[in-house]
Design a protein around this motif. Structure first.
Motif, short mmCIF file in Angstrom:
data_model
loop_
_atom_site.label_atom_id
_atom_site.label_comp_id
_atom_site.label_asym_id
_atom_site.label_seq_id
_atom_site.Cartn_x
_atom_site.Cartn_y
_atom_site.Cartn_z
N PHE A 152 1.96 11.16 5.56
CA PHE A 152 2.82 9.99 5.71
C PHE A 152 2.34 9.09 6.84
O PHE A 152 1.82 9.55 7.85
N GLN A 153 2.59 7.80 6.64
CA GLN A 153 2.25 6.83 7.67
C GLN A 153 2.94 7.18 8.99
O GLN A 153 2.38 7.03 10.06
N SER A 154 4.19 7.66 8.89
CA SER A 154 4.95 7.98 10.10
C SER A 154 4.88 9.47 10.45
O SER A 154 5.68 9.95 11.24
N TYR A 186 -3.79 9.66 1.89
CA TYR A 186 -3.61 9.34 3.30
C TYR A 186 -2.98 7.96 3.43
O TYR A 186 -3.56 6.98 2.97
N ASP A 187 -1.83 7.87 4.05
CA ASP A 187 -1.23 6.55 4.28
C ASP A 187 -1.50 6.14 5.72
O ASP A 187 -0.86 6.64 6.65
N GLU A 188 -2.43 5.25 5.89
CA GLU A 188 -2.83 4.74 7.21
C GLU A 188 -2.99 5.84 8.24
O GLU A 188 -2.26 5.90 9.22
N PRO A 189 -4.01 6.69 8.04
CA PRO A 189 -4.17 7.84 8.92
C PRO A 189 -4.50 7.49 10.37
O PRO A 189 -4.23 8.28 11.26
N LYS A 196 0.83 -1.21 0.00
CA LYS A 196 0.00 0.00 0.00
C LYS A 196 0.86 1.26 0.00
O LYS A 196 0.64 2.19 -0.77
N SER A 197 1.87 1.27 0.88
CA SER A 197 2.74 2.44 0.91
C SER A 197 3.53 2.59 -0.37
O SER A 197 3.77 3.71 -0.84
N VAL A 198 3.92 1.46 -0.94
CA VAL A 198 4.66 1.50 -2.21
C VAL A 198 3.78 2.13 -3.28
O VAL A 198 4.22 3.00 -4.04
MG LIG Z 1 2.54 1.24 4.78
#
Ligand SMILES: [Mg+2]
Ligand SMILES: Nc1ncnc2c1ncn2[C@@H]1O[C@H](COP(=O)(O)OP(=O)(O)OP(=O)(O)O)[C@@H](O)[C@H]1O
Lengths: 256, 258
Positions: free
Chosen positions: B103-105, B181-184, B59-61
């Motif tokens: 970002f996820q982080s 949104y990456d894993e908000p 997913k992030s990729v």
């Molecule tokens: Mg990810």
């Protein structure tokens, strides 16, 4: 033809680092310039290491003087103490010791800082915010290290010589003017300038290695620690290698 | 078994809108690890699409390929009519102003205050503003995420949920057309997760964005998405609304709804 694994990874690493350096020259001198960040880094890099470098410089000058005196007395040339110490400090000990401390302090902090920015995706965030992170982070730090190390070396040399002056005065008395007159009489231009030139290379190497290690940090906190650590190891080693090369080159050119 | 791969459904609210993101036959692998294999997706204007997939499914990729942080091996990615993979740096920058990426982080800049974090993208994208205007904009955006009082704090002083909001504010400050949104809500407690979901909805309406939400949090997806795309085995395995997918009997789809 298969190379042993360690050789292979050594050559890979050298290749990567050369490419990284090539990228610095390809991008570093094209606009847009990150001038204010460069000034900020000069301040941080120079100012942060000043107390440490001043203290070590002072001790170095003092100790060197105290250690050299007995031998010089044996040879009956105690009066040459300021000249000896001056040459030793300005030509070799000042630049190399300062560069090593600089590698320990600044190389590791650049490695750790960029490493943690890498693993927490801050570098990617810069990229999507319209900033070229290579220019903003790497070019500024490398240039700042290149410019600031020579300044620090000159300061460190001065403080070392002052330490040496105090060292002379432990067992004998000499005036401040006489001491420095003897030092500067012994030093010629060709002692000073190769020593100053090489400090630019030292600074460049420390900045470049620190940035390379941080920028290519592996994921995870362990990766950050390893980046900082190997930044110090590799840049300290490079300081000696550059020193060796510069001495050979100036020797060949007849400046010595 | 009903898996929809290349036929892309019209959006739930049957408006005929032009697509803002089109992905066709996207492939991306790292060495032998085939992460994305023939993935296709379309995001229409005003639509909120969720991409659902297991951890490590890519997913992030995917989202990094969309914003141009990773180069796909093959396939086509169009964002606002531009082929992202073929753009040079300046052209990419012009697209990135219009695309917000959470970002996820979080990726907040640790060494800067909240204010500096928010000003960074503005300054960088050459948005000409007087210091007063940019300060007003920072305060207004912070108010929208309910954190005006943190303006002079450092990111380390904030809680996880607050950091997520600040990161959201930082992407909103440029008024993006598209939000990624990456894993908000991952790593937040359910209540904070709900608040973030609510905030995302408000943001979508207020700033009139289209959004792509990557998640494996069903509550968040239900609250925010019009349509769900399931990323399984590197491709768009199934898509449809929450209710449609819930009725799907394919075991790979079903496991997400248990
Ligand atoms: Mg990810
Ligand atoms: N830069 C990279 N280099 C090599 N492999 C990578 C890289 N980035 C991701 N991968 C691999 O791609 C796969 C998908 O990773 P990705 O981060 O997209 O997962 P994800 O779906 O976002 O998972 P999560 O829900 O845990 O965030 C993983 O197997 C990962 O190891």
């Amino acid at each position: 033809m298969a190379l042993p694994k360690t050789w292979q990874s050594f050559l890979d690493e050298t290749g990567d680092m050369s490419r990284f350096t090539g990228r610095f020259f390809a991008q570093g001198f094209k606009p847009r310039y990150e001038f204010s960040e460069f000034i900020h880094q000069c301040f941080i890099i120079g100012f942060k290491s000043l107390p440490l470098i001043g203290l070590t410089g002072f001790i170095m000058g003092l100790v060197l003087t105290m250690q050299l005196r007995p031998s010089l007395i044996d040879y009956g040339v105690e009066s040459q103490l300021p000249a000896m110490v001056g040459i030793a400090i300005v030509r070799e000990i000042g630049p190399v010791v300062t560069a090593l401390i600089f590698a320990g302090k600044i190389g590791s902090s650049i490695g750790a800082e960029l490493g943690s920015m890498k693993v927490t995706e801050q570098i990617d965030a810069m990229e999507v915010s319209g900033t070229n992170p290579f220019k903003y982070l790497v070019v500024t730090r490398v240039l700042a290290a290149t410019v600031m190390l020579p300044v620090l070396v000159i300061l460190s040399d001065a403080i070392s010589l002052y330490g040496s002056y105090l060292g002379v005065n432990i067992r004998a008395t000499t005036s401040f003017q006489l001491f420095f007159k003897q030092v500067f009489d012994a030093l010629s231009f060709s002692d000073v300038w190769p020593a100053v030139i090489k400090t630019f290379f030292f600074g460049f190497a420390v900045g470049m290695v620190g940035c390379y290690k941080g920028y290519n940090s592996r994921k995870g906190t362990e990766g950050v620690g390893r980046s900082a650590n190997s930044a110090v190891v590799v840049s300290s080693l490079l300081v000696f290698i550059i020193d060796l090369v510069v001495v050979q080159v100036t020797d060949l050119l007849g400046i010595n | 078994m009903e898996t929809v791969q290349e036929t892309i459904r019209p959006p739930v609210h049957e408006k005929v809108q032009e697509p803002v993101i089109t992905i066709r036959h996207l492939y991306k692998s790292f060495g032998a690890n085939k992460v994305l294999a023939d993935f296709s997706l379309e995001l229409k204007k005003g639509e909120n699409v969720a991409v659902l997939g297991k951890s490590g499914s890519g997913k992030s990729v995917l989202i990094k390929c969309i914003i141009g942080l990773l180069k796909p091996d093959s396939g086509e990615i169009n964002v606002l009519g531009q082929p992202v993979a073929n753009l040079d740096h300046d052209e990419l920058d012009r697209i990135r102003v219009k695309v917000g990426f959470l970002f996820q982080s979080n990726a907040l800049y640790d060494s800067m205050t909240v204010r500096e974090n928010l000003e960074f993208p503005m300054r960088r994208h050459w948005i000409k503003m007087t210091p007063g205007e940019s300060s007003d904009r920072v305060m207004e955006t912070l108010k929208n995420v309910g954190l005006a009082h943190t303006v002079d704090m450092m990111p380390v002083e904030l809680s996880g949920g607050m950091r997520k909001r600040i990161a959201l504010a930082r992407t909103l400050i440029l008024n993006p057309d598209i939000m990624l949104y990456d894993e908000p809500t991952t790593g937040l407690d359910p209540i904070t997760g709900k608040e973030i979901s609510k905030l995302m909805m408000e943001v979508g309406e207020k700033y009139n964005t289209s959004s792509l939400i990557i998640s494996h949090d069903m509550n968040c997806i239900r609250a925010t998405a019009d349509r769900i795309v399931m990323l399984i085995d590197g491709k768009c395995y199934a898509d449809g609304s929450y209710e449609e997918l819930k009725r799907n009997n394919d075991p790979k789809v079903k496991q997400f709804f248990e």
